[in-house]
Scaffold this motif. Sequence first.
Motif, mmCIF file in Angstrom:
data_model
loop_
_atom_site.group_PDB
_atom_site.id
_atom_site.type_symbol
_atom_site.label_atom_id
_atom_site.label_comp_id
_atom_site.label_asym_id
_atom_site.label_seq_id
_atom_site.Cartn_x
_atom_site.Cartn_y
_atom_site.Cartn_z
ATOM 1 N N MET A 95 9.743 2.080 -3.428
ATOM 2 C CA MET A 95 8.598 1.616 -2.655
ATOM 3 C C MET A 95 7.287 1.936 -3.382
ATOM 4 N N LYS A 96 7.159 3.176 -3.853
ATOM 5 C CA LYS A 96 5.943 3.547 -4.581
ATOM 6 C C LYS A 96 5.807 2.728 -5.849
ATOM 7 N N SER A 97 6.950 2.428 -6.481
ATOM 8 C CA SER A 97 6.917 1.628 -7.704
ATOM 9 C C SER A 97 6.417 0.206 -7.420
ATOM 10 N N LEU A 98 6.761 -0.323 -6.255
ATOM 11 C CA LEU A 98 6.277 -1.652 -5.869
ATOM 12 C C LEU A 98 4.762 -1.631 -5.705
ATOM 13 N N ILE A 99 4.264 -0.651 -4.992
ATOM 14 C CA ILE A 99 2.811 -0.544 -4.774
ATOM 15 C C ILE A 99 2.093 -0.410 -6.120
ATOM 16 N N LYS A 100 2.609 0.447 -6.994
ATOM 17 C CA LYS A 100 2.007 0.633 -8.321
ATOM 18 C C LYS A 100 1.994 -0.676 -9.104
ATOM 19 N N LEU A 101 3.115 -1.417 -9.046
ATOM 20 C CA LEU A 101 3.213 -2.692 -9.754
ATOM 21 C C LEU A 101 2.184 -3.696 -9.224
ATOM 22 N N SER A 120 3.946 -1.396 8.209
ATOM 23 C CA SER A 120 3.891 0.059 8.327
ATOM 24 C C SER A 120 4.489 0.739 7.098
ATOM 25 N N THR A 121 5.591 0.207 6.614
ATOM 26 C CA THR A 121 6.259 0.779 5.437
ATOM 27 C C THR A 121 5.353 0.673 4.208
ATOM 28 N N ILE A 122 4.748 -0.481 4.034
ATOM 29 C CA ILE A 122 3.851 -0.676 2.887
ATOM 30 C C ILE A 122 2.629 0.233 2.989
ATOM 31 N N ILE A 178 2.257 4.167 2.096
ATOM 32 C CA ILE A 178 2.123 4.628 0.716
ATOM 33 C C ILE A 178 0.648 4.693 0.334
ATOM 34 N N SER A 179 0.252 5.815 -0.233
ATOM 35 C CA SER A 179 -1.123 5.987 -0.698
ATOM 36 C C SER A 179 -1.441 4.929 -1.758
ATOM 37 N N GLY A 180 -2.592 4.301 -1.631
ATOM 38 C CA GLY A 180 -3.003 3.260 -2.566
ATOM 39 C C GLY A 180 -2.751 1.861 -2.043
ATOM 40 N N ALA A 181 -2.050 1.763 -0.901
ATOM 41 C CA ALA A 181 -1.713 0.459 -0.335
ATOM 42 C C ALA A 181 -2.962 -0.359 0.015
ATOM 43 N N SER A 182 -4.067 0.319 0.305
ATOM 44 C CA SER A 182 -5.291 -0.399 0.679
ATOM 45 C C SER A 182 -5.789 -1.305 -0.450
#
Length: 153
Positions: A1-7, A28-30, A33-37
């Motif tokens: 999940m964090k890898s998706l957000i980073k990508l 909610s899941t997305i 994760i910190s940085g989702a904004s």
Amino acid sequence: MKSLIKLLIKKKIKISVAESCTGGLLASTITSISGASKIFNLGLVTYSNQAKIQILKVNKKIIRKYGAVSYECCHAMVNNLSKISKANINVSITGIAGPKGNTKLKPVGLVFIGVKKGNKIQINKCLFKSKKRNLIQKATVKKTLNLVLRIAK
């Protein structure tokens, strides 16, 4: 999940979602994760047919002819979400999380996941084996995140 957000952050890809049977669990899941904004644009829970029609502009005839849990409804949801959200990737989810609401043709666990990137729309029909509502919802979110990851790469 964090890898998706980073990508998504790295590629400057914004994502928006329109959910029905998952009731906001994907959003909610997305956003957990910190940085989702930086990448999360819009999340709609269009649970009722009325919400699908009024907010996502799904044609009433589609729901009347094919039902809310259908390839056609999922396609209209994701396509119309993309017009509202202007995100790079748009996702729609509609299905039967159970334990009730099923028919012979539409069993509990039947879920349609739509993903649109650019002009390309992919509709995935899934039939999750579990009959437990929360497990179907979690499995749907997991499958959706995997689809988004594949499309975002």
